[in-house]
Motif scaffolding. Structure first.
Motif, PDB file in Angstrom:
ATOM      1  N   GLY A 295    -117.934  -7.081  38.604  1.00  0.00           N
ATOM      2  CA  GLY A 295    -116.950  -7.776  37.783  1.00  0.00           C
ATOM      3  C   GLY A 295    -115.622  -7.050  37.756  1.00  0.00           C
ATOM      4  O   GLY A 295    -115.278  -6.298  38.671  1.00  0.00           O
ATOM      5  N   TRP A 296    -114.859  -7.273  36.684  1.00  0.00           N
ATOM      6  CA  TRP A 296    -113.519  -6.707  36.560  1.00  0.00           C
ATOM      7  C   TRP A 296    -113.575  -5.300  35.975  1.00  0.00           C
ATOM      8  O   TRP A 296    -114.275  -5.049  34.994  1.00  0.00           O
ATOM      9  CB  TRP A 296    -112.645  -7.576  35.672  1.00  0.00           C
ATOM     10  CG  TRP A 296    -112.245  -8.884  36.297  1.00  0.00           C
ATOM     11  CD1 TRP A 296    -112.763 -10.116  36.049  1.00  0.00           C
ATOM     12  CD2 TRP A 296    -111.225  -9.066  37.285  1.00  0.00           C
ATOM     13  NE1 TRP A 296    -112.144 -11.069  36.824  1.00  0.00           N
ATOM     14  CE2 TRP A 296    -111.182 -10.453  37.595  1.00  0.00           C
ATOM     15  CE3 TRP A 296    -110.349  -8.213  37.945  1.00  0.00           C
ATOM     16  CZ2 TRP A 296    -110.303 -10.988  38.524  1.00  0.00           C
ATOM     17  CZ3 TRP A 296    -109.468  -8.739  38.870  1.00  0.00           C
ATOM     18  CH2 TRP A 296    -109.450 -10.111  39.157  1.00  0.00           C
ATOM     19  N   LEU A 297    -112.802  -4.403  36.574  1.00  0.00           N
ATOM     20  CA  LEU A 297    -112.601  -3.058  36.046  1.00  0.00           C
ATOM     21  C   LEU A 297    -111.153  -2.890  35.626  1.00  0.00           C
ATOM     22  O   LEU A 297    -110.238  -3.468  36.230  1.00  0.00           O
ATOM     23  CB  LEU A 297    -112.956  -1.992  37.088  1.00  0.00           C
ATOM     24  CG  LEU A 297    -114.437  -1.721  37.323  1.00  0.00           C
ATOM     25  CD1 LEU A 297    -114.612  -0.795  38.516  1.00  0.00           C
ATOM     26  CD2 LEU A 297    -115.086  -1.117  36.078  1.00  0.00           C
ATOM     27  N   PHE A 298    -110.951  -2.069  34.607  1.00  0.00           N
ATOM     28  CA  PHE A 298    -109.605  -1.824  34.085  1.00  0.00           C
ATOM     29  C   PHE A 298    -109.273  -0.344  34.247  1.00  0.00           C
ATOM     30  O   PHE A 298    -110.033   0.522  33.822  1.00  0.00           O
ATOM     31  CB  PHE A 298    -109.544  -2.222  32.611  1.00  0.00           C
ATOM     32  CG  PHE A 298    -108.160  -2.209  32.046  1.00  0.00           C
ATOM     33  CD1 PHE A 298    -107.312  -3.282  32.250  1.00  0.00           C
ATOM     34  CD2 PHE A 298    -107.705  -1.126  31.317  1.00  0.00           C
ATOM     35  CE1 PHE A 298    -106.026  -3.269  31.731  1.00  0.00           C
ATOM     36  CE2 PHE A 298    -106.417  -1.106  30.801  1.00  0.00           C
ATOM     37  CZ  PHE A 298    -105.585  -2.182  31.003  1.00  0.00           C
ATOM     38  N   TRP A 299    -108.105  -0.075  34.862  1.00  0.00           N
ATOM     39  CA  TRP A 299    -107.655   1.284  35.128  1.00  0.00           C
ATOM     40  C   TRP A 299    -106.281   1.486  34.495  1.00  0.00           C
ATOM     41  O   TRP A 299    -105.539   0.538  34.292  1.00  0.00           O
ATOM     42  CB  TRP A 299    -107.531   1.546  36.633  1.00  0.00           C
ATOM     43  CG  TRP A 299    -108.698   1.109  37.453  1.00  0.00           C
ATOM     44  CD1 TRP A 299    -109.023  -0.169  37.811  1.00  0.00           C
ATOM     45  CD2 TRP A 299    -109.704   1.941  38.019  1.00  0.00           C
ATOM     46  NE1 TRP A 299    -110.170  -0.192  38.575  1.00  0.00           N
ATOM     47  CE2 TRP A 299    -110.614   1.092  38.720  1.00  0.00           C
ATOM     48  CE3 TRP A 299    -109.930   3.315  38.028  1.00  0.00           C
ATOM     49  CZ2 TRP A 299    -111.714   1.583  39.401  1.00  0.00           C
ATOM     50  CZ3 TRP A 299    -111.035   3.803  38.713  1.00  0.00           C
ATOM     51  CH2 TRP A 299    -111.912   2.948  39.388  1.00  0.00           C
ATOM     52  N   CYS A 300    -105.926   2.741  34.233  1.00  0.00           N
ATOM     53  CA  CYS A 300    -104.589   3.049  33.731  1.00  0.00           C
ATOM     54  C   CYS A 300    -104.390   4.554  33.858  1.00  0.00           C
ATOM     55  O   CYS A 300    -105.277   5.277  34.305  1.00  0.00           O
ATOM     56  CB  CYS A 300    -104.430   2.603  32.274  1.00  0.00           C
ATOM     57  SG  CYS A 300    -105.550   3.433  31.122  1.00  0.00           S
ATOM     58  N   PHE A 301    -103.210   5.012  33.475  1.00  0.00           N
ATOM     59  CA  PHE A 301    -103.063   6.455  33.335  1.00  0.00           C
ATOM     60  C   PHE A 301    -102.904   6.774  31.845  1.00  0.00           C
ATOM     61  O   PHE A 301    -102.522   5.925  31.044  1.00  0.00           O
ATOM     62  CB  PHE A 301    -101.913   7.025  34.182  1.00  0.00           C
ATOM     63  CG  PHE A 301    -100.513   6.737  33.684  1.00  0.00           C
ATOM     64  CD1 PHE A 301     -99.947   7.480  32.662  1.00  0.00           C
ATOM     65  CD2 PHE A 301     -99.743   5.744  34.261  1.00  0.00           C
ATOM     66  CE1 PHE A 301     -98.658   7.234  32.215  1.00  0.00           C
ATOM     67  CE2 PHE A 301     -98.449   5.487  33.832  1.00  0.00           C
ATOM     68  CZ  PHE A 301     -97.906   6.235  32.806  1.00  0.00           C
ATOM     69  N   TYR A 302    -103.247   8.002  31.500  1.00  0.00           N
ATOM     70  CA  TYR A 302    -103.142   8.447  30.115  1.00  0.00           C
ATOM     71  C   TYR A 302    -102.155   9.608  30.039  1.00  0.00           C
ATOM     72  O   TYR A 302    -102.207  10.535  30.841  1.00  0.00           O
ATOM     73  CB  TYR A 302    -104.508   8.899  29.575  1.00  0.00           C
ATOM     74  CG  TYR A 302    -104.421   9.465  28.176  1.00  0.00           C
ATOM     75  CD1 TYR A 302    -104.300   8.620  27.085  1.00  0.00           C
ATOM     76  CD2 TYR A 302    -104.410  10.840  27.962  1.00  0.00           C
ATOM     77  CE1 TYR A 302    -104.180   9.127  25.805  1.00  0.00           C
ATOM     78  CE2 TYR A 302    -104.296  11.360  26.684  1.00  0.00           C
ATOM     79  CZ  TYR A 302    -104.177  10.499  25.612  1.00  0.00           C
ATOM     80  OH  TYR A 302    -104.048  11.001  24.348  1.00  0.00           O
ATOM     81  N   SER A 303    -101.246   9.551  29.050  1.00  0.00           N
ATOM     82  CA  SER A 303    -100.253  10.602  28.849  1.00  0.00           C
ATOM     83  C   SER A 303    -100.682  11.500  27.701  1.00  0.00           C
ATOM     84  O   SER A 303    -100.832  11.025  26.564  1.00  0.00           O
ATOM     85  CB  SER A 303     -98.884   9.999  28.525  1.00  0.00           C
ATOM     86  OG  SER A 303     -98.386   9.259  29.619  1.00  0.00           O
ATOM     87  N   MET A 304    -100.885  12.758  27.994  1.00  0.00           N
ATOM     88  CA  MET A 304    -101.222  13.701  26.932  1.00  0.00           C
ATOM     89  C   MET A 304    -100.008  14.075  26.095  1.00  0.00           C
ATOM     90  O   MET A 304    -100.155  14.616  25.002  1.00  0.00           O
ATOM     91  CB  MET A 304    -101.881  14.942  27.531  1.00  0.00           C
ATOM     92  CG  MET A 304    -103.301  14.671  28.003  1.00  0.00           C
ATOM     93  SD  MET A 304    -104.207  16.141  28.518  1.00  0.00           S
ATOM     94  CE  MET A 304    -103.634  16.321  30.204  1.00  0.00           C
ATOM     95  N   ASP A 305     -98.810  13.772  26.584  1.00  0.00           N
ATOM     96  CA  ASP A 305     -97.575  13.978  25.824  1.00  0.00           C
ATOM     97  C   ASP A 305     -96.903  12.617  25.686  1.00  0.00           C
ATOM     98  O   ASP A 305     -96.271  12.118  26.618  1.00  0.00           O
ATOM     99  CB  ASP A 305     -96.655  14.964  26.540  1.00  0.00           C
ATOM    100  CG  ASP A 305     -95.373  15.237  25.771  1.00  0.00           C
ATOM    101  OD1 ASP A 305     -95.168  14.616  24.703  1.00  0.00           O
ATOM    102  OD2 ASP A 305     -94.570  16.069  26.239  1.00  0.00           O
TER     103      ASP A 305
END
Length: 528
Positions: A295-305
């Motif tokens: 099925g569908w997967l969701f990706w992103c980046f995460y900012s620690m700042d």
């Protein structure tokens, strides 16, 4: 996790992922220079291996000779076996203030060449003859991942159409938005959507999802905006999917650094919002979707700042994208974590974190605990110290007291992560709480709020809880929905338990497992 190493002065930026023949292909920006689009592969969506970079900025004088921004990789519907990468480019000619969309193609996802462009190098008409001859010697006559051939019949690079969108540097913000392409195809027709801006109305409320229709292979015609909420400066990194007959438009909002979505039953009908249209908690940004065998997967980046999204970024593991019975989008824990689960921890071995407090109760019955603390803060922690783990339980609160979880807590200083769970209002708040250097006075108490999340429940006071600690990645799910998703490196090991403050709590269906430590550290991008 996937990120840059400390000291490299680089950070991962916007991402796009394609699943093909058992491999996840990650394409991403590298900040702050934006000189190339990087490429990595994985079989499980967690461990990644860098391969050759996909596309580079063009040579001086090219339309993309300054920076490359967000991309989207998709199968070419007109050439079976071929792939297209639509990407954002900036030129030195415009000092980076005008965004355009270009195209690169590949037959295997690994070797890319830029598509022909209609572009003229306008530099140096008064250059000395020797300089002009040097420039001629430098010209390339074949396409590569650096350079594109010139073709006056090409529609690339694409620019916004002034009939519908801001398209000139003398209007709006004097900075033209036309970036973050995403290709959508249905019933033999294709559309290219992007982050654009309408050309009228309050200047910082013009952000929209622009759209161009593919009228012939690699030929696009501008159309009116797909969606203009009338509220935001930009809608970044748009995605369009159809799930169970409903269309969903997902975008990232710069104002509050959150990922939101809208929905409609038919393209052309108004886009509607739910009362809760935030898909991911603050800090997760530039979301992208891909489809694999499940099925569908969701990706992103995460900012620690959160004050600087050009540094200290990483890409956390993906989430599974689902639709509730009433049509709302939700992200759930990636099932790939199951492969990392190890032996179970005996949850019958429990002790209090603090001593000398008032009346307390801890009753153990198999996989069920009954806990009570009449006054003051008390945590009931499991005996074994943990690094990476998966904790599952059902919490049932009697009365109106406070409760939550503590984890990676030092037994002596009680430094660690404190997760407040308001089971009545549906609020989760994660904090890092620790002791500063000796003699540091009022600064010795160090307290940081890391992330807040919210959920709605039809059974106030009760929740199914799952907490994952996987390297620096931390994830909380409530009733199957991911509520918190972040990365933090403050604490890496310690005690786990449930805390109460003037509360009576049942902790049922207890399951606590060790997890294998990630094979790759957070600095894998360069060293891997």
């Amino acid at each position: 996790m996937f990120t840059e190493i400390d000291g490299s002065r680089k950070a991962i930026g916007d991402v796009d992922v394609v699943y093909h023949e058992g491999l996840y292909h990650l394409f991403h920006l590298v900040l702050p220079n934006h000189d190339f689009i990087a490429h990595a592969v994985s079989t499980n969506g967690i461990n990644w291996r860098r391969v050759n970079n996909a596309v580079f900025i063009g040579d001086p004088g090219s339309w993309d000779d300054l920076m490359l921004w967000t991309m989207a990789v998709t199968p070419d519907p007109h050439e079976p076996g071929r792939w297209r990468m639509f990407y954002t480019g900036l030129s030195r000619r415009d000092k980076g203030r005008f965004q355009r969309i270009g195209l690169a193609v590949s037959d295997d996802l690994f070797h890319w060449r830029k598509a022909p462009v209609h572009w003229q190098d306008m530099r140096g008409p008064n250059d000395p003859e020797l300089v002009k001859r040097a420039r001629l010697l430098c010209e390339h006559h074949s396409a590569s991942r650096h350079d594109a051939e010139l073709d006056e019949a090409s529609c690339f690079p694409l620019e916004p159409d002034g009939e519908f969108y801001e398209s000139a540097l003398d209007e709006g913000r004097h900075w033209v938005s036309f970036r973050d392409p995403y290709y959508y195809r249905e019933n033999g027709e294709g559309w290219l959507i992007a982050s654009g801006r309408v050309n009228e109305g309050p200047i910082v409320r013009r952000g929209c999802v622009s759209v161009m229709k593919e009228t012939a292979p690699n030929q696009f015609e501008a159309m009116p905006p797909l969606h203009h909420p009338g509220l935001y400066d930009d809608i970044e990194v748009p995605n369009l999917i159809r799930l169970d007959g409903e269309y969903y438009l997902i975008g990232s909002i710069r104002e509050d650094a959150k990922i939101r979505y809208w929905h409609t039953d038919r393209i052309g009908n108004p886009w509607r919002s739910y009362h809760d249209n935030v898909l991911m908690a603050r800090g997760n940004y530039a979301g992208r979707v891909c489809r694999d065998e499940k099925g569908w997967l969701f990706w992103c980046f995460y900012s620690m700042d959160l004050n600087d999204r050009t540094a200290h970024n990483l890409m956390p593991p993906p989430k599974r994208l689902t639709r509730t019975r009433d049509g709302m989008l939700r992200v759930t824990t990636f099932e790939g974590f199951d492969d990392w689960v190890m032996r179970e921890v005996d949850t019958r071995c429990v002790h209090t974190l603090k001593e000398g407090l008032g009346q307390q109760l801890c009753s153990i019955d198999g996989d069920r605990l009954e806990l009570q603390s009449e006054a003051g803060f008390q945590a009931f922690v499991f005996d074994e110290e943990l690094n990476c783990f998966r904790f599952r339980t059902t919490l049932r609160l009697w009365g109106k007291g406070k409760c939550g979880l503590v984890f990676r807590v030092d037994p002596s200083t009680h430094d660690g992560y404190y997760l407040s769970l308001d089971l009545l209002k549906g609020v989760a708040q994660l904090r890092a709480w620790q002791t500063g250097p000796d003699g540091s006075g009022e600064d010795m108490m160090q307290f940081r709020g890391l992330q807040n999340g919210y959920w709605y429940t039809e059974t106030p006071g009760q929740a199914r809880v799952q907490l994952l600690a996987f390297g620096s990645y931390l994830e909380l799910s409530i009733d199957g929905r991911v509520v918190l998703s972040l990365a933090d490196q403050t604490f890496d090991r310690g005690l786990l338990g449930v805390y109460l403050e003037t509360a009576h709590l049942e902790v049922g269906d207890l399951r606590l497992n060790h997890m294998r430590t990630p094979h790759q550290s957070d600095d894998h991008l360069v060293t891997g």
